[in-house]
Design a protein around this motif. Structure first.
Motif, PDB file in Angstrom:
ATOM      1  N   LEU A 103       0.829  -1.034   0.459  1.00  0.00           N
ATOM      2  CA  LEU A 103      -0.468   0.056  -0.105  1.00  0.00           C
ATOM      3  C   LEU A 103       1.337   0.891   0.098  1.00  0.00           C
ATOM      4  O   LEU A 103       0.637   2.231  -0.792  1.00  0.00           O
ATOM      5  CB  LEU A 103      -0.641  -0.091   1.328  1.00  0.00           C
ATOM      6  CG  LEU A 103      -2.269  -1.271   0.771  1.00  0.00           C
ATOM      7  CD1 LEU A 103      -3.068  -1.206   2.669  1.00  0.00           C
ATOM      8  CD2 LEU A 103      -3.138  -0.505  -0.296  1.00  0.00           C
ATOM      9  N   ALA A 104       2.010   0.852   0.504  1.00  0.00           N
ATOM     10  CA  ALA A 104       2.935   2.357   0.385  1.00  0.00           C
ATOM     11  C   ALA A 104       3.621   2.826  -1.007  1.00  0.00           C
ATOM     12  O   ALA A 104       3.875   3.708  -0.897  1.00  0.00           O
ATOM     13  CB  ALA A 104       4.064   2.068   1.859  1.00  0.00           C
ATOM     14  N   LEU A 105       3.178   2.200  -1.317  1.00  0.00           N
ATOM     15  CA  LEU A 105       4.375   1.683  -2.888  1.00  0.00           C
ATOM     16  C   LEU A 105       3.334   2.724  -3.734  1.00  0.00           C
ATOM     17  O   LEU A 105       3.844   2.373  -4.773  1.00  0.00           O
ATOM     18  CB  LEU A 105       4.547   0.233  -3.118  1.00  0.00           C
ATOM     19  CG  LEU A 105       5.535  -0.663  -2.661  1.00  0.00           C
ATOM     20  CD1 LEU A 105       6.280  -1.940  -3.198  1.00  0.00           C
ATOM     21  CD2 LEU A 105       7.185   0.573  -3.509  1.00  0.00           C
ATOM     22  N   VAL A 106       1.623   2.412  -3.616  1.00  0.00           N
ATOM     23  CA  VAL A 106       0.986   2.836  -4.453  1.00  0.00           C
ATOM     24  C   VAL A 106       1.340   4.439  -5.098  1.00  0.00           C
ATOM     25  O   VAL A 106       1.110   4.818  -5.791  1.00  0.00           O
ATOM     26  CB  VAL A 106      -0.299   2.742  -3.779  1.00  0.00           C
ATOM     27  CG1 VAL A 106      -0.876   3.662  -4.774  1.00  0.00           C
ATOM     28  CG2 VAL A 106      -0.736   1.569  -4.060  1.00  0.00           C
ATOM     29  N   GLU A 107       1.435   5.287  -3.863  1.00  0.00           N
ATOM     30  CA  GLU A 107       1.800   6.154  -4.188  1.00  0.00           C
ATOM     31  C   GLU A 107       3.003   6.942  -4.988  1.00  0.00           C
ATOM     32  O   GLU A 107       2.985   7.445  -6.185  1.00  0.00           O
ATOM     33  CB  GLU A 107       1.702   7.300  -2.420  1.00  0.00           C
ATOM     34  CG  GLU A 107       2.118   8.849  -3.224  1.00  0.00           C
ATOM     35  CD  GLU A 107       2.591   9.537  -1.807  1.00  0.00           C
ATOM     36  OE1 GLU A 107       2.679  11.223  -1.976  1.00  0.00           O
ATOM     37  OE2 GLU A 107       2.419   9.003  -0.889  1.00  0.00           O
ATOM     38  N   PRO A 108       4.045   5.889  -4.438  1.00  0.00           N
ATOM     39  CA  PRO A 108       5.323   6.993  -5.631  1.00  0.00           C
ATOM     40  C   PRO A 108       5.542   6.070  -7.123  1.00  0.00           C
ATOM     41  O   PRO A 108       5.463   6.585  -8.073  1.00  0.00           O
ATOM     42  CB  PRO A 108       6.690   6.079  -5.322  1.00  0.00           C
ATOM     43  CG  PRO A 108       6.496   5.233  -4.054  1.00  0.00           C
ATOM     44  CD  PRO A 108       4.739   5.806  -3.314  1.00  0.00           C
ATOM     45  N   LEU A 109       4.388   4.919  -7.506  1.00  0.00           N
ATOM     46  CA  LEU A 109       4.319   4.420  -8.064  1.00  0.00           C
ATOM     47  C   LEU A 109       3.137   4.839  -9.083  1.00  0.00           C
ATOM     48  O   LEU A 109       3.225   4.775 -10.083  1.00  0.00           O
ATOM     49  CB  LEU A 109       4.480   2.408  -7.956  1.00  0.00           C
ATOM     50  CG  LEU A 109       5.187   1.606  -7.385  1.00  0.00           C
ATOM     51  CD1 LEU A 109       4.756  -0.072  -7.339  1.00  0.00           C
ATOM     52  CD2 LEU A 109       6.653   1.829  -8.440  1.00  0.00           C
ATOM     53  N   SER A 110       2.519   5.040  -8.844  1.00  0.00           N
ATOM     54  CA  SER A 110       1.424   6.232  -8.938  1.00  0.00           C
ATOM     55  C   SER A 110       1.789   7.525  -9.505  1.00  0.00           C
ATOM     56  O   SER A 110       1.464   7.584 -11.061  1.00  0.00           O
ATOM     57  CB  SER A 110       0.253   6.920  -8.124  1.00  0.00           C
ATOM     58  OG  SER A 110      -0.379   5.384  -7.733  1.00  0.00           O
TER      59      SER A 110
END
Length: 211
Positions: A160-167
């Motif tokens: 879930l924490a990866l969602v922002e940078p990968l978005s």
């Protein structure tokens, strides 16, 4: 102490997350950065494949955008047009904000698995919707767990924490390719105009222009 171990794992993951952000901001083409990002993620989450699909709700289309690590995780049949009910299902999942852990006995999760992971039974996957304020449902992150892996709640929190940078990385990628398409269209228009005028370059002197 398990609690202390989990806290240390999350602390180390924060360092990895900063590196992922760095790579996401450094590159404009996700296909070029996904390999290093996947290697960073694999240090903290036991995965053997990372994939990103673009999702275009207006056109109702899925398209593989990036793939890294194991070949076995490549998604067959993911590049396709969607039926209206399939698009609606993906939008509903995006609105929920939930991550998917597959396989799952839950009917809606099983339906999403059949939609997003056709022909890939027998593996554990963690899926999350990628998006920005402008494009809230712009893509899908697919992480395939190693066969010997145990997925913990901490691993799910990391996804879930990866969602922002990968978005952000996917949005940069989208803008990069949109600009490339606009440049190609402009070049094609210029070549067409020059052909109609019988000229090879805009700098050619027009006869009588200086008369």
């Amino acid at each position: 102490n398990p609690a202390r171990s989990d806290t240390e794992a999350m602390r180390q993951f924060q360092e990895t997350l900063l590196e992922v952000w760095r790579e996401a901001c450094r590159h404009t083409d996700l296909a070029n950065s996904s390999g290093l990002i996947a290697e960073l993620v694999a240090k903290r989450i036991p995965i053997d494949h990372l994939g990103v699909l673009t999702f275009d709700p207006e056109r109702g289309r899925l398209h593989p955008r990036a793939s890294a690590l194991g070949e076995a995780g490549r998604i067959p049949g993911a590049d396709r047009d969607l039926q209206p009910d399939e698009t609606a299902r993906l939008l509903a999942w995006a609105a929920s904000g939930h991550m998917l852990r597959l396989p799952s006995a839950e009917p809606e999760a099983a339906a999403l698995a059949a939609l997003l992971l056709p022909g890939l039974p027998g593996a554990q996957w963690l899926l999350a919707m990628l998006g920005t304020d402008e494009h809230p449902a712009g893509g899908i992150l697919l992480l395939r767990l190693r066969q010997d892996a145990d997925c913990s709640a901490e691993h799910e929190a990391m996804v879930l924490a990866l969602v922002e940078p990968l978005s952000a990385a996917l949005d940069n990628d989208r803008r990069f390719h949109e600009l490339a398409s606009l440049r190609e269209a402009a070049e094609a228009d210029k070549r067409s105009a020059l052909a109609r005028l019988g000229r090879e370059d805009l700098r050619d002197v027009v006869v009588g222009a200086e008369a």
